[in-house]
Design a protein around this motif. Structure first.
Motif, PDB file in Angstrom:
ATOM      1  N   UNK A   6      -4.145 -12.251 -13.517  1.00 17.14           N
ATOM      2  CA  UNK A   6      -3.885 -10.846 -13.779  1.00 17.14           C
ATOM      3  C   UNK A   6      -4.985  -9.952 -13.217  1.00 17.14           C
ATOM      4  N   UNK A   7      -6.255 -10.318 -13.439  1.00 17.23           N
ATOM      5  CA  UNK A   7      -7.338  -9.475 -12.937  1.00 17.23           C
ATOM      6  C   UNK A   7      -7.393  -9.479 -11.419  1.00 17.23           C
ATOM      7  N   UNK A   8      -7.056 -10.606 -10.798  1.00 21.30           N
ATOM      8  CA  UNK A   8      -6.982 -10.621  -9.336  1.00 21.30           C
ATOM      9  C   UNK A   8      -5.896  -9.665  -8.844  1.00 21.30           C
ATOM     10  N   UNK A   9      -4.759  -9.642  -9.538  1.00 22.60           N
ATOM     11  CA  UNK A   9      -3.688  -8.723  -9.150  1.00 22.60           C
ATOM     12  C   UNK A   9      -4.158  -7.269  -9.236  1.00 22.60           C
ATOM     13  N   UNK A  10      -4.874  -6.959 -10.305  1.00 26.53           N
ATOM     14  CA  UNK A  10      -5.327  -5.584 -10.510  1.00 26.53           C
ATOM     15  C   UNK A  10      -6.282  -5.164  -9.390  1.00 26.53           C
ATOM     16  N   UNK A  11      -7.297  -5.991  -9.151  1.00 19.78           N
ATOM     17  CA  UNK A  11      -8.306  -5.622  -8.152  1.00 19.78           C
ATOM     18  C   UNK A  11      -7.699  -5.638  -6.752  1.00 19.78           C
ATOM     19  N   UNK A  12      -6.854  -6.613  -6.455  1.00 22.34           N
ATOM     20  CA  UNK A  12      -6.223  -6.654  -5.135  1.00 22.34           C
ATOM     21  C   UNK A  12      -5.387  -5.406  -4.886  1.00 22.34           C
ATOM     22  N   UNK A  13      -4.658  -4.980  -5.898  1.00 25.33           N
ATOM     23  CA  UNK A  13      -3.821  -3.790  -5.725  1.00 25.33           C
ATOM     24  C   UNK A  13      -4.678  -2.548  -5.477  1.00 25.33           C
ATOM     25  N   UNK A  14      -5.800  -2.430  -6.207  1.00 25.53           N
ATOM     26  CA  UNK A  14      -6.683  -1.284  -6.016  1.00 25.53           C
ATOM     27  C   UNK A  14      -7.344  -1.315  -4.641  1.00 25.53           C
ATOM     28  N   UNK A  15      -7.803  -2.491  -4.214  1.00 25.61           N
ATOM     29  CA  UNK A  15      -8.424  -2.622  -2.895  1.00 25.61           C
ATOM     30  C   UNK A  15      -7.402  -2.353  -1.796  1.00 25.61           C
ATOM     31  N   UNK A  16      -6.177  -2.818  -1.979  1.00 27.74           N
ATOM     32  CA  UNK A  16      -5.127  -2.581  -0.989  1.00 27.74           C
ATOM     33  C   UNK A  16      -4.876  -1.084  -0.815  1.00 27.74           C
ATOM     34  N   UNK A  17      -4.923  -0.325  -1.908  1.00 21.69           N
ATOM     35  CA  UNK A  17      -4.728   1.123  -1.812  1.00 21.69           C
ATOM     36  C   UNK A  17      -5.847   1.767  -1.000  1.00 21.69           C
ATOM     37  N   UNK A  18      -7.062   1.306  -1.207  1.00 24.13           N
ATOM     38  CA  UNK A  18      -8.193   1.856  -0.463  1.00 24.13           C
ATOM     39  C   UNK A  18      -8.068   1.510   1.019  1.00 24.13           C
ATOM     40  N   UNK A  19      -7.761   0.250   1.330  1.00 21.39           N
ATOM     41  CA  UNK A  19      -7.648  -0.161   2.727  1.00 21.39           C
ATOM     42  C   UNK A  19      -6.456   0.494   3.418  1.00 21.39           C
ATOM     43  N   UNK A  20      -5.390   0.738   2.670  1.00 17.31           N
ATOM     44  CA  UNK A  20      -4.230   1.417   3.257  1.00 17.31           C
ATOM     45  C   UNK A  20      -4.598   2.799   3.772  1.00 17.31           C
ATOM     46  N   UNK A  21      -5.540   3.458   3.100  1.00 13.42           N
ATOM     47  CA  UNK A  21      -5.963   4.789   3.542  1.00 13.42           C
ATOM     48  C   UNK A  21      -6.560   4.734   4.938  1.00 13.42           C
ATOM     49  N   UNK A  22      -7.159   3.587   5.280  1.00 12.19           N
ATOM     50  CA  UNK A  22      -7.737   3.414   6.611  1.00 12.19           C
ATOM     51  C   UNK A  22      -6.673   2.976   7.615  1.00 12.19           C
ATOM     52  N   UNK A  23      -5.924   1.941   7.262  1.00 16.73           N
ATOM     53  CA  UNK A  23      -5.068   1.297   8.255  1.00 16.73           C
ATOM     54  C   UNK A  23      -3.747   2.008   8.496  1.00 16.73           C
ATOM     55  N   UNK A  24      -3.297   2.837   7.561  1.00 11.00           N
ATOM     56  CA  UNK A  24      -2.071   3.586   7.830  1.00 11.00           C
ATOM     57  C   UNK A  24      -2.251   4.540   9.006  1.00 11.00           C
ATOM     58  N   UNK A  25      -3.495   4.893   9.287  1.00 14.49           N
ATOM     59  CA  UNK A  25      -3.766   5.742  10.454  1.00 14.49           C
ATOM     60  C   UNK A  25      -3.699   4.954  11.751  1.00 14.49           C
ATOM     61  N   UNK A  26      -3.767   3.619  11.667  1.00 19.55           N
ATOM     62  CA  UNK A  26      -3.815   2.778  12.861  1.00 19.55           C
ATOM     63  C   UNK A  26      -2.492   2.093  13.178  1.00 19.55           C
ATOM     64  N   UNK A  27      -1.745   1.712  12.152  1.00 15.08           N
ATOM     65  CA  UNK A  27      -0.547   0.915  12.365  1.00 15.08           C
ATOM     66  C   UNK A  27       0.469   1.638  13.245  1.00 15.08           C
ATOM     67  N   UNK A  28       1.170   0.865  14.048  1.00 20.49           N
ATOM     68  CA  UNK A  28       2.173   1.401  14.959  1.00 20.49           C
ATOM     69  C   UNK A  28       3.433   1.822  14.210  1.00 20.49           C
ATOM     70  N   UNK A  29       4.156   2.751  14.815  1.00 19.81           N
ATOM     71  CA  UNK A  29       5.364   3.254  14.185  1.00 19.81           C
ATOM     72  C   UNK A  29       6.459   2.219  14.046  1.00 19.81           C
ATOM     73  N   UNK A  30       6.455   1.185  14.887  1.00 11.02           N
ATOM     74  CA  UNK A  30       7.525   0.182  14.807  1.00 11.02           C
ATOM     75  C   UNK A  30       7.203  -0.925  13.811  1.00 11.02           C
ATOM     76  N   UNK A  31       6.107  -0.799  13.061  1.00 14.47           N
ATOM     77  CA  UNK A  31       5.767  -1.745  11.996  1.00 14.47           C
ATOM     78  C   UNK A  31       6.252  -1.175  10.672  1.00 14.47           C
ATOM     79  N   UNK A  32       7.142  -1.893   9.974  1.00 13.51           N
ATOM     80  CA  UNK A  32       7.774  -1.355   8.772  1.00 13.51           C
ATOM     81  C   UNK A  32       7.497  -2.161   7.510  1.00 13.51           C
ATOM     82  N   UNK A  33       7.018  -3.385   7.620  1.00  9.80           N
ATOM     83  CA  UNK A  33       6.919  -4.254   6.459  1.00  9.80           C
ATOM     84  C   UNK A  33       5.820  -3.876   5.491  1.00  9.80           C
TER      85      UNK A  33
END
Length: 455
Positions: free
Chosen positions: A117-144
């Motif tokens: 459970x704690x791994x899920x919590x921290x992973x989800x929070x870290x994923x949100x932080x990293x998404x702020x960086x990588x959503x600016x980089x990912x190509x438009x044809x990537x949807x998953x």
């Protein structure tokens, strides 16, 4: 880039008082593609952990720690404060995932890793932080597994793209992608943007934690367990550098004609105007993937003739109708209207349909002694869920067939409740009419929704 804090803002998704530091991270990531972020861990705040905890499924299966959402919630504030302190001090330790296997549509088993459970919590929070960086980089044809994107957005883009001077389709699948992802290469890819060693150590802790199966710990040294909150993002980062950037550069510099790409996780479709482009791309793609410890699945990867001119060309050669391909649960068929306009018909994949009906039949037998209204309400939710995904234009017949077979399985289950005889179809029709929703198309035509999304 250093800290990117700012004033607070409110909002239903963000929560009251959430720092808009991630907005600043997004802004910098968009403006400076070479920026490396040196201070990100402080964004994994107590409030972000709390929101991540709220977003978890309350009835999800527990990991090896055996802790459920409701048990953790009893001392929520105390638990999350202690978790936050361990994350920020570096004392946080990842726990091995509990491995379970679920059946796939083709009868094989898919291994999943259920994190603690704690791994899920921290992973989800870290994923949100990293998404702020990588959503600016990912190509438009990537949807998953990207914010604001879904399978239907990928399906819409593919259907529209196939009508734009495409006559050859590469239906590709990477063999055992999540099992063979190279962690060394992944770490190098992450360092292109992430210079906060604390974040990188967290990611490697999860990757190296291994899995527990029947009480035995194991770690192959490669791959990432499917099922973790961070795994989809890591997969997108890996394929962004291995596939997306390369494919985008190839079609701009090497292709003789038009090339379209649609990727959802490790499944992707590439369309070509010319056969020689398709064959060269496929040959070079094999070498590109091999460099990063990946390979195309030999049975699931095909190059087929598919498009507006494919039917006429195959008929002239005496080869029959164009082949079809399956993507995201739909079989794609090249069609021509009476007016001679090309369109892509999408119908439910037979394997997916059969697997779902098998699950419904088994669950109906388990519920057969419950009150009929309760069974009817459950089946209505099943049909609505099925239609929410599969009720696309051109697939009405398959959606209606699903409702019919659900009714047939329900009749069989009700007939097995006692020895009084089988339920007549007359009564079954009344029950289906009372409890089961009538089928109808739920989605617009791909061109309509795609045009609305990308005006």
């Amino acid at each position: 880039m250093g800290n990117t804090d700012g004033e607070t803002r409110s909002g239903r998704s963000a929560g009251e008082g959430v720092s808009n530091g991630l907005d600043r991270v997004r802004e910098v990531a968009l403006k400076d593609k070479g920026a490396r972020f040196t201070a990100l861990l402080h964004h994994v705040s107590y409030l972000r952990l709390s929101l991540a905890f709220d977003a978890l499924k309350k009835d999800a299966a527990p990991g090896v720690d055996g802790v459920t959402w409701r048990e953790y919630d009893r001392n929520r504030q105390e638990n999350l404060l202690a978790l936050h302190a361990r994350v920020q001090s570096g004392k946080y330790r990842a726990v091995p995932s509990r491995r379970v296997c679920i059946p796939k549509a083709d009868g094989r088993l898919r291994p999943l890793g259920i994190a603690s459970l704690e791994d899920k919590i921290v992973q989800r929070a870290v994923a949100e932080v990293l998404n702020a960086v990588y959503e600016a980089d990912f190509k438009g044809f990537s949807y998953g597994f990207r914010p604001g994107r879904s399978q239907h957005h990928a399906l819409d883009a593919l259907a529209v793209g196939l009508g734009k001077r495409v006559d050859w389709v590469l239906d590709a699948d990477i063999r055992g992608f999540f099992d063979h992802l190279d962690r060394g290469w992944l770490a190098r890819f992450l360092r292109h943007r992430i210079a906060d060693e604390r974040i990188l150590r967290l990611v490697m802790k999860w990757l190296n934690a291994g899995v527990l199966e029947d009480g035995q710990w194991s770690d192959s040294g490669e791959g990432t367990p499917q099922g973790g909150s961070l795994s989809p993002l890591l997969a997108n980062v890996y394929l962004h550098y291995v596939l997306d950037l390369w494919a985008d550069h190839w079609r701009k510099t090497q292709a003789r004609g038009n090339v379209i790409v649609t990727r959802f996780a490790d499944d992707f479709i590439v369309g070509f105007q010319y056969q020689d482009d398709a064959e060269r791309f496929l040959g070079e793609l094999r070498g590109r993937l091999a460099k990063f410890s990946l390979e195309l699945h030999p049975e699931k990867t095909r190059l087929i003739e598919f498009g507006p001119r494919a039917a006429r060309a195959r008929k002239a050669r005496g080869e029959g109708k164009p082949e079809t391909f399956t993507f995201l649960g739909f079989r794609h068929i090249a069609r021509m209207t009476r007016q001679g306009r090309f369109w892509v018909q999408r119908i439910t994949d037979k394997k997916k349909l059969a697997a779902k009906l098998k699950q419904v039949k088994a669950e109906l037998m388990r519920r057969r002694h419950l009150p009929v209204p309760e069974q009817g309400r459950w089946l209505a939710s099943v049909i609505r869920g099925h239609e929410a995904y599969y009720a696309v234009p051109g697939n009405a017949e398959a959606v209606q067939a699903f409702r019919y077979h659900v009714t047939r399985h329900w009749r069989f289950a009700l007939s097995r409740r006692s020895q009084k005889g089988r339920v007549t179809w007359e009564r079954m029709s009344r029950l289906a009419g009372r409890y089961l929703p009538t089928t109808k198309i739920r989605h617009p035509w791909p061109e309509t929704r795609f045009a609305a999304r990308y005006p």
